[in-house]
Design a protein around this motif. Sequence first.
Motif, PDB file in Angstrom:
ATOM      1  N   UNK A 167     117.595  99.126 -71.643  1.00 17.09           N
ATOM      2  CA  UNK A 167     117.117  99.057 -70.260  1.00 17.09           C
ATOM      3  C   UNK A 167     115.648  98.674 -70.199  1.00 17.09           C
ATOM      4  N   UNK A 168     114.843  99.231 -71.099  1.00 12.42           N
ATOM      5  CA  UNK A 168     113.418  98.902 -71.142  1.00 12.42           C
ATOM      6  C   UNK A 168     113.213  97.424 -71.458  1.00 12.42           C
ATOM      7  N   UNK A 169     113.937  96.927 -72.455  1.00 18.86           N
ATOM      8  CA  UNK A 169     113.797  95.527 -72.845  1.00 18.86           C
ATOM      9  C   UNK A 169     114.243  94.603 -71.718  1.00 18.86           C
ATOM     10  N   UNK A 170     115.355  94.938 -71.056  1.00 16.20           N
ATOM     11  CA  UNK A 170     115.838  94.100 -69.960  1.00 16.20           C
ATOM     12  C   UNK A 170     114.813  94.042 -68.827  1.00 16.20           C
ATOM     13  N   UNK A 171     114.220  95.183 -68.497  1.00 19.33           N
ATOM     14  CA  UNK A 171     113.233  95.220 -67.412  1.00 19.33           C
ATOM     15  C   UNK A 171     112.008  94.381 -67.758  1.00 19.33           C
ATOM     16  N   UNK A 172     111.456  94.578 -68.942  1.00 22.42           N
ATOM     17  CA  UNK A 172     110.266  93.827 -69.355  1.00 22.42           C
ATOM     18  C   UNK A 172     110.565  92.337 -69.446  1.00 22.42           C
ATOM     19  N   UNK A 173     111.708  91.978 -70.014  1.00 25.68           N
ATOM     20  CA  UNK A 173     112.052  90.569 -70.181  1.00 25.68           C
ATOM     21  C   UNK A 173     112.260  89.857 -68.855  1.00 25.68           C
ATOM     22  N   UNK A 174     112.515  90.612 -67.778  1.00 25.44           N
ATOM     23  CA  UNK A 174     112.762  89.990 -66.480  1.00 25.44           C
ATOM     24  C   UNK A 174     111.598  90.123 -65.504  1.00 25.44           C
ATOM     25  N   UNK A 175     110.460  90.628 -65.976  1.00 21.29           N
ATOM     26  CA  UNK A 175     109.311  90.754 -65.083  1.00 21.29           C
ATOM     27  C   UNK A 175     108.798  89.401 -64.608  1.00 21.29           C
TER      28      UNK A 175
END
Length: 375
Positions: free
Chosen positions: A166-174
């Motif tokens: 979830x953390x990676x998905x959020x950061x990657x989509x900023x």
Amino acid sequence: MKTDIIVIGGYGHVGSQICRLLGGMHPGKVYAAGRNLKRAEEFSRSTGGYVKPLRLAAEEPLDQRLLKRVKLVVMCLDQQDTRLAEACLQRGTHYVDVSASGEFLSKLQKLDPVKNGLQAAALLSVGLAPGLTNLLAARAMQELEHTESIDISIMLGLGDSHGQAALEWTVDNLGAAFEITEHGKARTASSFTGSKSTDFGFDLRTRTAYRFPFSDQQTLPVTLGVPSVSTRLCFDSRISTSAVAVLRRLGLPALLRNRTCRNFAVRAFGKFRFGSARFAVKVDAYGLKNGKPMQIEYGIEGVHEADITAITAAGVILNLYESAPPPGVYHIEQLFTLQPDGNRLSLVSAGKAGTGVSMAYPLNGVTFWTRSTVR
């Protein structure tokens, strides 16, 4: 006879909770799977053995012998292609996806039961967002004679514990660019633009939320036929939300393309706690009722977003395990509805798509409210 359930990513933050919920109902039939067998075995021991371990990497070909006894596969990891899902569905193994990637879910949605030889059902948009956001939107839409647009707003608690994926998905989509539907036409939007002031109710009051590429806004125009759908994100810390918006304008997306900076951002989001563990979802549906312009508002609030994602997923998985619809690809709002009872909600399967079975599953952990306003 197919009896087993495999949860890929089953020892992760959300997957482990799904395994525990399913294993409590079907002990010895649920497998926590992933590429790290040691972690799967450690998790299995923590459950007293009622969840079993399995080494299975999502990017590797599935053992066809395995599918002979597996009734349902749950995917808790992000993927790039549909090969694993297709392999399951073509061998009569149901597939549930707990992810938020609109691009991937759109690929799955295009699978044709006849052309692609599907022998089982796939269920997508399962969790908080997408998932409960879809069901709240569908419920609000039912109160209107004609729906013009739906705005979805999500508040996540930065004081909560979030899984690595979830953390990676959020950061990657900023800094992501993604497709939305406005007035029946597709256009491109960018993350953390298009701000909107949202009243989340309860004691949360108003916050500013920004566009973010949750997949519900890409699938709801198709499943509900709504001309305009948007989804926005904010954090419970107003300062953190504003800081991300400012950094985005100053060039954050370009900075995050550097692997070192990206990994630092992921670690920072995971390590530091700004705010609480509360989450909230608000759905605003705009349209006509009795010939008058109306706004229908639906909101939920709770703590620990991963918990309610797991509870929602477990509810639909248990229903699919007992009584599946005809082969095909479905989103949660096509098979389930929400049933309010005061300020509580239950997930209900009304026997749609030919199942003929009704089930009510309480969504413990969320508080609900609604109101209607003449515009």
